[in-house]
Design an enzyme around this catalytic site. Sequence first.
Site, PDB file in Angstrom:
ATOM      1  N   TRP A 156       1.602 -58.909  13.976  1.00  9.69           N
ATOM      2  CA  TRP A 156       2.092 -57.973  15.247  1.00  9.69           C
ATOM      3  C   TRP A 156       3.812 -58.092  15.415  1.00  9.69           C
ATOM      4  O   TRP A 156       4.406 -57.968  16.423  1.00  9.69           O
ATOM      5  CB  TRP A 156       1.535 -58.385  16.693  1.00  9.69           C
ATOM      6  CG  TRP A 156      -0.050 -58.649  16.581  1.00  9.69           C
ATOM      7  CD1 TRP A 156      -0.836 -57.455  16.213  1.00  9.69           C
ATOM      8  CD2 TRP A 156      -0.631 -59.593  16.845  1.00  9.69           C
ATOM      9  NE1 TRP A 156      -2.013 -58.070  16.191  1.00  9.69           N
ATOM     10  CE2 TRP A 156      -2.118 -59.266  16.614  1.00  9.69           C
ATOM     11  CE3 TRP A 156      -0.069 -61.100  17.190  1.00  9.69           C
ATOM     12  CZ2 TRP A 156      -3.044 -60.376  16.810  1.00  9.69           C
ATOM     13  CZ3 TRP A 156      -1.187 -61.799  17.483  1.00  9.69           C
ATOM     14  CH2 TRP A 156      -2.640 -61.583  16.977  1.00  9.69           C
ATOM     15  N   HIS A 157       4.467 -58.491  14.279  1.00  6.74           N
ATOM     16  CA  HIS A 157       5.736 -58.533  14.334  1.00  6.74           C
ATOM     17  C   HIS A 157       6.471 -57.100  13.659  1.00  6.74           C
ATOM     18  O   HIS A 157       7.481 -57.286  12.946  1.00  6.74           O
ATOM     19  CB  HIS A 157       6.308 -59.724  13.561  1.00  6.74           C
ATOM     20  CG  HIS A 157       5.884 -61.022  14.062  1.00  6.74           C
ATOM     21  ND1 HIS A 157       6.065 -62.184  13.459  1.00  6.74           N
ATOM     22  CD2 HIS A 157       5.314 -61.301  15.359  1.00  6.74           C
ATOM     23  CE1 HIS A 157       5.685 -63.217  14.254  1.00  6.74           C
ATOM     24  NE2 HIS A 157       5.148 -62.612  15.390  1.00  6.74           N
ATOM     25  N   TYR A 158       5.857 -56.086  13.924  1.00  2.60           N
ATOM     26  CA  TYR A 158       6.423 -54.931  13.210  1.00  2.60           C
ATOM     27  C   TYR A 158       7.581 -54.417  14.054  1.00  2.60           C
ATOM     28  O   TYR A 158       7.722 -54.825  15.179  1.00  2.60           O
ATOM     29  CB  TYR A 158       5.330 -53.697  13.364  1.00  2.60           C
ATOM     30  CG  TYR A 158       4.503 -53.453  14.465  1.00  2.60           C
ATOM     31  CD1 TYR A 158       5.015 -52.497  15.484  1.00  2.60           C
ATOM     32  CD2 TYR A 158       3.253 -54.077  14.911  1.00  2.60           C
ATOM     33  CE1 TYR A 158       4.351 -52.201  16.752  1.00  2.60           C
ATOM     34  CE2 TYR A 158       2.565 -53.955  15.859  1.00  2.60           C
ATOM     35  CZ  TYR A 158       3.383 -52.961  16.949  1.00  2.60           C
ATOM     36  OH  TYR A 158       2.603 -52.625  17.982  1.00  2.60           O
ATOM     37  N   HIS A 159       8.469 -53.760  13.407  1.00  2.00           N
ATOM     38  CA  HIS A 159       9.973 -53.314  14.170  1.00  2.00           C
ATOM     39  C   HIS A 159      10.366 -52.373  13.228  1.00  2.00           C
ATOM     40  O   HIS A 159       9.919 -51.741  12.288  1.00  2.00           O
ATOM     41  CB  HIS A 159      10.669 -54.566  14.123  1.00  2.00           C
ATOM     42  CG  HIS A 159      11.062 -55.239  12.617  1.00  2.00           C
ATOM     43  ND1 HIS A 159      10.026 -56.025  12.133  1.00  2.00           N
ATOM     44  CD2 HIS A 159      11.836 -55.118  11.577  1.00  2.00           C
ATOM     45  CE1 HIS A 159      10.408 -56.459  10.832  1.00  2.00           C
ATOM     46  NE2 HIS A 159      11.580 -55.823  10.471  1.00  2.00           N
TER      47      HIS A 159
END
Length: 570
Positions: free
Chosen positions: A521-524
């Site tokens: 969940w570290h999408y950016h």
Amino acid sequence: MSSLIASPNYTFVKSAEHAPPISYYDYIIVGGGTAGCPLAATLSQKFKVLLLERGGSPYGNKNITNLAYFADTLADNSPTSASQRFVSEDGVINARARVLGGGSCLNAGFYTRASPQYARKAGWDWRLVNESYRWVEKIVAFEPPVLQWQSALRDGLLEVGVTPFNGFSFDHIYGTKVGGTIFDIDGYRHTAADLLEYANPDGLTVLLRARVERIMFRYKGKQRPVAHGVAFRDPAGTKHKAYLKKGSKNEIILSAGAMGSPQLLMLSGIGPRSHLESLGIRVLVDQPNVGQGMADNPMNAIFVPSPEPVEVSLIQVVGITKFGSFVEGASGSNFASPTSGEPPSRNFGMFSPQVLTQIKSVTVLFLAALSELGFSAVHRTTGQLSTIPPKQRTPEAIARAVHAMNNLGESSFRGGFILEKVSGPLSTGHLELRNRNPDDNPSVTFNYFKDPLDLQRCIKGIETIEKVVQSKALSKFRYPYISIEALLNMTANFPVNLIPRHDNDSKSLAQYCKDTVMTIWHYHGGCQVERVVDYDYKVLGCDALRVIDGSTFNSSPGTNPQATVMMLGR
């Protein structure tokens, strides 16, 4: 349990149904998440602020507030749940927040700052950065109790050379450390929504279940669009409009996250001309970089079944390597056993979010095989799915797999998993609209491991995990007769994502990385600095509009981004 968690006295929070048809504010913030809450609390000290959140409240929801129910939050994909599931075009299952407090309500709780080098590259004032981190930490950050399994992971990392040991620290430092957590000593989660305790109640209005459809613009000198309002709907579907008061400094700020902010820009007419026109959206600013530069830190894990009981723990210890991979772990029976009350339900839906699937379902395969709790049945019903393309996986096969998993005993979920994630992946992708409905997920492609350097870092990360698993420090928590190859093969043969499996008999770690890639969940990306916004986060090509959230990042800060996103909001 703190009184804030039990019953926050937020008189300024109400359902969007109670909003007037038309209202006026100095600032309008779209997205009450990890950045939006501290931003609203800060601005409310001097201005009249409206914060619009498409989800509900985290308070009173045990799946959010209680560590014991962490996995159940992600498993709930109902229309009003705090977690909205999406599957990237890569075939990796993911989740985006739909709740006041944003991703800090869904994550594994790890709290750690960005490095000074990251801050310098971002152009931030280091003194102000540190002051803002401390402002956040007074309410949401704690030192975790490091028990036996996490201690073994820590010692194993040091034993295999991820040194030095830096003790407990919020700072991003090479070596092994114990990081912070947003779970307090009683196992209760503190989120970005708690930072609204800082707000001036006379200066802030928070509307829940407010679904923003678009930003409204007027024209400055008939040339340049100026944001001056938003249109949103309440839970009953009634339309409302909120406008900026007249004032040269008043602004609309998007804090809707790496999925929501580029999506709303496009829906409002700011994005690639050809794409917007194909959906019948009037183009206000032809901005081809909106939705570009999407990236997600790829995660891969190895599950280690334990002959000994292990404590319930989420991410606490991290090994920060110099080759660009972070090693972390979590443990527990059923991943998170309840601290009190009735046990959480086990939801083993085949399309549950990635980490839930990895922890619960891979545990089933390992421990069912060891204890002969129906491994052959599980293998027949789930193993076959791993080699069948997603579209050919029948509902009947999935139902059989779910039934087999749900009927295994609690002892089948004992162990821990060790993960590695590639930091700052060079592989990037893009985001596009599927339609003009703001409630629907856009289409996003991350292109995991497209750049060969990312793949090499994954391989080194997995090799580090292998060494830790075989370390003396972790020997108490592993079965000595299960080889590393067996652990890898069993993990590789389970559908932790929707990517068709490949034959891994060659023991290729490169193929293992590709086959078992997951998200953490570290999408950016999507609204990056110098491409979509300037260094003050103002949207290029228009006025009175900024973006302040993880969509502006070129890489994810630290080992986990939530601390920095909250700091940025402050």
